[in-house]
Design a protein around this motif. Structure first.
Motif, short mmCIF file in Angstrom:
data_model
loop_
_atom_site.label_atom_id
_atom_site.label_comp_id
_atom_site.label_asym_id
_atom_site.label_seq_id
_atom_site.Cartn_x
_atom_site.Cartn_y
_atom_site.Cartn_z
N UNK A 8 0.83 -1.21 0.00
CA UNK A 8 0.00 0.00 0.00
C UNK A 8 0.86 1.26 0.00
N UNK A 9 0.52 2.18 -0.88
CA UNK A 9 1.09 3.52 -0.85
C UNK A 9 0.04 4.44 -0.24
N UNK A 10 0.50 5.35 0.63
CA UNK A 10 -0.42 6.26 1.30
C UNK A 10 -0.07 7.70 0.99
N UNK A 11 -0.97 8.58 1.34
CA UNK A 11 -0.66 10.01 1.29
C UNK A 11 0.46 10.27 2.29
N UNK A 16 0.86 5.59 9.36
CA UNK A 16 0.51 5.05 10.68
C UNK A 16 -1.00 4.96 10.86
N UNK A 17 -1.73 5.98 10.43
CA UNK A 17 -3.18 5.96 10.58
C UNK A 17 -3.82 4.92 9.67
N UNK A 18 -3.32 4.81 8.44
CA UNK A 18 -3.83 3.79 7.52
C UNK A 18 -3.60 2.40 8.10
N UNK A 19 -2.41 2.15 8.64
CA UNK A 19 -2.11 0.85 9.23
C UNK A 19 -3.05 0.56 10.40
N UNK A 20 -3.30 1.55 11.24
CA UNK A 20 -4.21 1.35 12.37
C UNK A 20 -5.62 1.06 11.89
N UNK A 28 -7.82 -9.38 7.94
CA UNK A 28 -6.44 -8.92 8.02
C UNK A 28 -5.70 -9.76 9.06
N UNK A 29 -4.59 -10.33 8.66
CA UNK A 29 -3.79 -11.19 9.53
C UNK A 29 -2.65 -10.41 10.17
N UNK A 30 -2.02 -9.52 9.40
CA UNK A 30 -0.86 -8.77 9.89
C UNK A 30 -0.76 -7.45 9.14
N UNK A 31 -0.31 -6.40 9.84
CA UNK A 31 -0.11 -5.08 9.24
C UNK A 31 1.24 -4.56 9.71
N UNK A 32 2.05 -4.06 8.77
CA UNK A 32 3.35 -3.48 9.12
C UNK A 32 3.55 -2.18 8.37
N UNK A 33 4.01 -1.13 9.10
CA UNK A 33 4.52 0.08 8.46
C UNK A 33 5.93 -0.24 7.98
N UNK A 34 6.26 0.15 6.76
CA UNK A 34 7.57 -0.13 6.22
C UNK A 34 8.13 1.11 5.53
N UNK A 39 4.33 2.02 1.82
CA UNK A 39 4.28 2.54 3.18
C UNK A 39 3.74 1.54 4.18
N UNK A 40 2.86 0.66 3.72
CA UNK A 40 2.23 -0.33 4.60
C UNK A 40 2.15 -1.65 3.82
N UNK A 41 2.47 -2.75 4.49
CA UNK A 41 2.29 -4.08 3.90
C UNK A 41 1.34 -4.85 4.80
#
Length: 79
Positions: A8-11, A16-20, A28-34, A39-41
């Protein structure tokens, strides 16, 4: 059951907000900021490919702050 990674690419400043927000989505099994081009996987699971498509389009892509997604289904090759 199918699983996939969603890249995922974010604004700017919204990762952090998108991941939350994504963390609360069913399937959804797992969310990581990268760092890097994405920005988020997210790792998700669904009953079948159709359900996976609905999860991505109806539940994830509609969240505020997301600009682009790339869905990568997981393939398990057994020898």
């Amino acid at each position: 059951m199918v699983q996939a990674y969603i890249l995922i690419q974010t604004e700017v400043g919204r990762a952090a907000q998108v991941a939350a927000d994504i963390a609360g989505v069913e399937g959804v099994v797992q969310v990581d900021d990268v760092t890097g081009p994405y920005d988020v996987i997210v790792r998700v699971q669904a009953e079948d490919v159709d359900a996976l498509g609905r999860l991505v389009i109806a539940r994830i892509q509609r969240l505020d702050g997301i600009t682009r997604t790339l869905t990568c289904p997981i393939v398990n090759l057994k020898s």
